[in-house]
Write an enzyme that holds these catalytic residues in place. Structure first.
Site, PDB file in Angstrom:
ATOM      1  N   ARG A   1       0.937  -1.575   0.149  1.00  0.00           N
ATOM      2  CA  ARG A   1       0.132  -0.225   0.128  1.00  0.00           C
ATOM      3  C   ARG A   1       0.779   1.333   0.255  1.00  0.00           C
ATOM      4  O   ARG A   1       0.855   2.548  -1.026  1.00  0.00           O
ATOM      5  CB  ARG A   1      -1.028   0.331   1.159  1.00  0.00           C
TER       6      ARG A   1
ATOM      7  N   GLU B   1     -14.341 -14.129   9.673  1.00  0.00           N
ATOM      8  CA  GLU B   1     -14.402 -13.322   8.227  1.00  0.00           C
ATOM      9  C   GLU B   1     -14.264 -13.849   7.779  1.00  0.00           C
ATOM     10  O   GLU B   1     -12.958 -14.855   7.269  1.00  0.00           O
ATOM     11  CB  GLU B   1     -13.373 -12.566   7.926  1.00  0.00           C
TER      12      GLU B   1
ATOM     13  N   LYS C   1     -17.874 -10.731   9.441  1.00  0.00           N
ATOM     14  CA  LYS C   1     -17.434 -10.180   8.517  1.00  0.00           C
ATOM     15  C   LYS C   1     -17.621 -10.683   7.348  1.00  0.00           C
ATOM     16  O   LYS C   1     -16.996 -11.089   6.689  1.00  0.00           O
ATOM     17  CB  LYS C   1     -16.443  -9.344   8.958  1.00  0.00           C
TER      18      LYS C   1
HETATM   19  P1  13P Z   1     -11.156  -4.498   3.052  1.00  0.00           P
HETATM   20  O1  13P Z   1     -12.277  -3.280   3.538  1.00  0.00           O
HETATM   21  O2  13P Z   1      -9.857  -3.715   2.339  1.00  0.00           O
HETATM   22  O3  13P Z   1     -11.666  -5.291   1.816  1.00  0.00           O
HETATM   23  O4  13P Z   1     -10.444  -4.668   3.748  1.00  0.00           O
HETATM   24  C1  13P Z   1     -11.045  -5.209   4.951  1.00  0.00           C
HETATM   25  C2  13P Z   1     -10.574  -6.584   6.111  1.00  0.00           C
HETATM   26  O5  13P Z   1     -10.224  -6.126   6.870  1.00  0.00           O
HETATM   27  C3  13P Z   1      -9.945  -7.581   5.100  1.00  0.00           C
HETATM   28  O6  13P Z   1      -9.583  -9.002   5.664  1.00  0.00           O
END
Ligand code: 13P
Length: 336
Positions: A31, A175, A217
């Protein structure tokens, strides 16, 4: 258990969402390189501290997910990073998986690792101030993927992780991310995301995880980045809600979406439409990495000493996401 539910509800309380600032050093280096900033520990801290000391933290960011390096850092002003976050009445969190590795016997897919020694690491993170955690399972979508093996093994790992996290007194973010890359359409994304989420809850229940002390998530339902299909935010909202209705148990404390490569505007607009259309009892908010940070990062990279200017960009985006989490965002208010 109500204590865990209270933490979850504090993180995703009305108008609040999560700042995912848990990029590993490798990802953060990518990044920073993309905006020509050298990836040193000092620069990583400087950018993150700039965000964590912004005004919008108090009103829009209920929790911040940190990376191992950051949770142990102290700001130049002498504040420990978790303390800086708590000072804004936001909850410090920590990514605890150790990354997605090649899945044996299905080498095009990934399995997330990090269970070995997790109980001990969780104790350490709790002492450092963390009250919630994140573990990300990653899945690709194609005709044959995600395979049953990937769906099962990642769900199993997520459930083992979540039960250990609750044992340590913290809230697990579960997630499962189905990636946007590929030429699949939104129907495929809906079908496969539902299948993955259902399997996660099957495993979480088997492992006796208390769902009201967890946050999901997920990805939104979108066509793949190489698909010709065009969808508007209304369609994204309808499909995403349908997916959650048919796969998420009602006890789950709340749902905070990842942005997954959408632009910041798209992620805001889609979240807003999801909340306009939401007739479920689920809290539907954001847990964005790129969609909260990319504008601020670009601005900051031009002059890393311009803290106020960077915070202004971040505050605006956080405010827009906050409005979207209440279904109150519009194109007009998003004009800066
Ligand atoms: P992004 O919102 O950039 O997808 O990142 C969220 C995240 O924590 C991915 O694991």
């Amino acid at each position: 258990m109500s204590e865990l539910n209270n933490i979850a509800l504090k993180i995703i309380g009305k108008g609040k969402g999560i700042l995912a600032a848990d990029e590993s050093t490798g990802t953060m280096t990518k990044r920073l390189s993309s905006v020509n900033v050298e990836s040193t520990a000092e620069n990583r801290l400087l950018f993150r501290e700039t965000l964590f000391s912004s005004n919008s933290m108090e009103s829009c960011i209920g929790g911040v997910i940190l990376y191992d390096e950051t949770i142990k850092q102290t700001s130049p002003s002498g504040k420990k990073i978790p303390e800086l976050i708590s000072k804004s009445n936001s909850v410090p969190g920590i990514k605890v998986d150790t990354g997605a590795k090649t899945l044996a016997n299905s080498p095009e897919e990934k399995i997330t690792e990090g269970l070995d020694g997790l109980r001990e690491r969780l104790k350490e993170y709790y002492k450092l101030g963390a009250r919630f955690t994140k573990w990300r399972g990653v899945y690709t979508i194609s005709k044959k993927y995600p395979s049953e093996l990937s769906i099962y093994s990642n769900a199993h790992a997520l459930a083992r992780y979540a039960s250990l996290v609750q044992e340590s007194g913290m809230v697990p973010i579960v997630e499962p991310e189905l990636l946007m890359e590929g030429n699949h359409n939104s129907e495929d994304c809906l079908k496969k995301t539902s299948e993955v989420i259902k399997k996660c809850y099957e495993q979480l229940e088997l492992h006796k995880v208390e769902l009201k002390g967890t946050i999901l998530k997920p990805n939104m339902i979108l066509p793949g980045t190489d698909s010709d299909e065009k969808v508007d935010s209304l369609k994204v909202a309808e499909m995403t809600i349908e997916c959650l209705k048919n796969s998420v148990p009602s006890e789950v404390a709340g749902i905070a979406f990842l942005s997954g490569g959408q632009t910041d505007k798209e992620a805001t607009k889609n979240l807003n439409q999801i909340n306009v259309k939401n007739k479920t009892n689920f809290i539907l908010t954001y847990s964005y990495g790129r969609a909260l940070q990319q504008g601020a990062l670009k601005f900051w990279s031009k002059d890393i000493k311009n803290i106020q200017g960077t915070q202004k960009i971040f505050n605006h985006r956080a405010k827009m996401c906050s409005l979207a989490s209440k279904g109150e965002w519009s194109e007009e208010v998003d004009k800066i």
